[in-house]
Design a protein around this motif. Structure first.
Motif, short mmCIF file in Angstrom:
data_model
loop_
_atom_site.label_atom_id
_atom_site.label_comp_id
_atom_site.label_asym_id
_atom_site.label_seq_id
_atom_site.Cartn_x
_atom_site.Cartn_y
_atom_site.Cartn_z
N GLU A 40 0.66 -0.97 0.05
CA GLU A 40 -0.16 0.06 0.38
C GLU A 40 0.82 1.02 0.27
OE1 GLU A 40 -2.44 -0.63 3.93
OE2 GLU A 40 -4.21 -1.46 2.47
N ARG A 41 2.07 1.50 0.81
CA ARG A 41 3.05 2.39 0.46
C ARG A 41 3.32 2.68 -0.40
NH1 ARG A 41 5.21 0.83 4.70
NH2 ARG A 41 7.22 -0.02 3.72
N GLN A 42 4.08 1.85 -1.51
CA GLN A 42 4.72 1.65 -2.54
C GLN A 42 3.62 2.17 -3.14
OE1 GLN A 42 5.77 -2.27 -3.02
NE2 GLN A 42 7.87 -2.09 -1.96
N LEU A 43 2.37 1.70 -3.82
CA LEU A 43 1.00 1.84 -4.34
C LEU A 43 1.28 4.14 -4.62
CD1 LEU A 43 -1.13 -0.60 -4.30
CD2 LEU A 43 -0.06 0.03 -6.15
N GLN A 44 1.21 3.79 -2.53
CA GLN A 44 0.58 5.52 -2.68
C GLN A 44 2.00 6.12 -3.13
OE1 GLN A 44 0.53 5.79 1.35
NE2 GLN A 44 -1.92 5.02 1.67
N GLU A 45 3.26 5.27 -3.41
CA GLU A 45 4.14 6.30 -3.66
C GLU A 45 4.06 6.38 -4.77
OE1 GLU A 45 7.37 3.86 -1.95
OE2 GLU A 45 7.19 5.35 -0.36
N GLN A 46 3.93 5.85 -5.88
CA GLN A 46 3.62 5.21 -7.43
C GLN A 46 2.33 6.65 -7.79
OE1 GLN A 46 2.76 1.33 -8.13
NE2 GLN A 46 5.20 0.68 -7.83
N ALA A 47 1.74 6.25 -6.80
CA ALA A 47 0.70 7.10 -7.38
C ALA A 47 1.09 9.28 -7.19
CB ALA A 47 -0.67 7.06 -6.36
N ALA A 48 1.72 9.42 -6.21
CA ALA A 48 1.95 10.20 -6.57
C ALA A 48 3.73 10.39 -7.19
CB ALA A 48 2.75 10.55 -4.84
N ARG A 49 3.97 9.37 -7.78
CA ARG A 49 4.40 10.49 -8.50
C ARG A 49 4.39 10.10 -9.79
NH1 ARG A 49 8.31 5.96 -5.76
NH2 ARG A 49 7.91 4.17 -7.25
N ILE A 50 2.57 9.03 -10.30
CA ILE A 50 2.03 9.31 -11.57
C ILE A 50 1.25 11.05 -11.92
CG2 ILE A 50 0.09 8.82 -12.72
CD1 ILE A 50 1.13 5.25 -12.03
#
Length: 399
Positions: free
Chosen positions: A159-169
């Motif tokens: 979930e943390r990785q997904l949040q970080e990826q969503a922020a990068r996107i």
């Protein structure tokens, strides 16, 4: 003279023998039960009403890491971690109050003070209404709990990785939008200048042979196409950043405005636009205008080869959606290509025959999806087409 011994009563003797046989059978069964209890593979513990150990089998001793002599008479709660002792007492009280089997979890301290997790199944033995003891079955679930914790840790990390990826996107999207917006701004000025220069050049040349004017005309049309494309991309980028507001929108009024603004395209045309009564929906007036304007403009454009052109706006209703369609008797299209027309630059006809950039229908689909709706088309070659959009009665905004 001695009294003769009384003659034994056969009935009494038979009863005594039967009682002795039953007592022997009971003793045998008790021994068998104790053997089964002692040798059972599952850890069993018998507790009195104060939670003290009355009996424990070999598997229970092995699980707790203590001998039977050490455990007997001790409160089982004393072998639990402090945070588990209170919940264990509550578990015993629930069994005592309800008389039913209850299940709980606890952390037990091994002899070396290493904690491990157990599942507790507890019920009460009650004979003739009198409490006898608690029966407790313990199951080591340390491995299960560890797997559970590992899964939770993995899920949290993902979930943390997904949040970080969503922020990068999101950051990349913002950067891309800024680049495209800057690019469009930089292109507007030179294309406008090029268009003006071509107009001035044509005026300066005056009357010229076709071999001179034809290339100029083609160049001018090419620049006009670029300007139209830039305008379409401007509108698309504006849609991406558009702040929408849900409100009641009368689609009849929106369609009236669309038809009014389409009048210059109808000059000299034998084209009739009719309509069903359209509903009032919850939506954003800008987005709904964009959809109807694109559909009606397409219908007007693709019926230009018809002597008697017809455009009809349809309205249907389901339990959860309104279906609005724009039907025409124009060029139509092959249904095998129905998915392509809603893609970016998904043109089905040559730009030499029908002007346009191939961005409009993709923009329609994007608007519909943003509100939880859908867009699709139906058509037959040379028989016309109907472009639909489904608008939910309870829209949900999506990013």
């Amino acid at each position: 003279m001695t009294n003769p011994e009384p003659t034994p009563n056969p009935l009494v003797t038979d009863l005594q023998q039967r009682v002795q046989a039953l007592e022997a059978e009971l003793q045998t069964r008790q021994q068998q039960a104790m053997t089964l209890f002692s040798e059972a593979p599952a850890p069993y513990v018998l507790l009195n009403s104060q939670g003290r150990v009355q009996e424990v089998n070999a598997a229970g001793c092995a699980l707790l890491g203590r001998s039977r002599e050490v455990l007997l008479g001790k409160r089982l709660g004393g072998f639990l971690t402090p945070e588990s002792q209170g919940s264990f007492d509550v578990l015993l009280q629930q069994v005592l109050d309800g008389g039913l089997k209850h299940r709980g979890e606890a952390r037990v301290l091994h002899a070396d003070d290493t904690p491990f997790d157990v599942l507790l199944d507890v019920d009460a033995s009650i004979v003739d209404g009198a409490f006898q003891h608690f029966r407790l079955v313990m199951t080591d679930i340390t491995a299960h709990q560890q797997v559970k914790q590992d899964l939770l840790d993995t899920t949290t990390a993902q979930e943390r990785q997904l949040q970080e990826q969503a922020a990068r996107i999101r950051a990349l999207n913002q950067e891309l939008e800024q680049i495209v917006a800057t690019f469009l701004q930089q292109l507007h000025l030179p294309t406008a200048r090029a268009m003006n220069f071509l107009g001035l050049l044509r005026q300066a040349l005056g009357e010229q042979p076709e071999q001179v004017t034809a290339p100029l005309l083609k160049t001018e049309r090419a620049v006009q196409a670029v300007i139209a494309l830039l305008a379409t991309l401007d509108r698309y980028m504006g849609l991406r950043s558009m702040r929408v507001r849900l409100q009641r929108v009368d689609l009849n009024k929106v369609l009236d405005q669309v038809i009014k603004e389409a009048q210059p395209q109808l000059v000299g045309r034998n084209l009739r636009i009719t309509r069903d009564s359209l509903p009032t929906v919850q939506g954003d007036i800008q987005g709904l205008y964009l959809i109807l304007n694109e559909y009606v403009s397409n219908a007007v454009k693709f019926t230009k080869e018809r002597e008697a052109a017809r455009v009809h706006v349809l309205a249907r209703e389901t339990e959860t959606e309104y279906h609005i369609g724009v039907e025409d008797n124009g060029t139509g299209f092959n249904m095998r290509q129905k998915d392509r027309i809603f893609q970016l630059f998904g043109r089905l006809h040559s730009s030499r025959d029908y002007e346009g950039t191939g961005v409009g229908l993709m923009t329609v689909r994007r608007v519909c999806e943003r509100f939880g709706g859908r867009a699709w088309g139906e058509g037959k070659v040379d028989q016309g087409s109907t472009f639909w959009f489904a608008w939910p009665k309870q829209p949900r905004l999506r990013e």
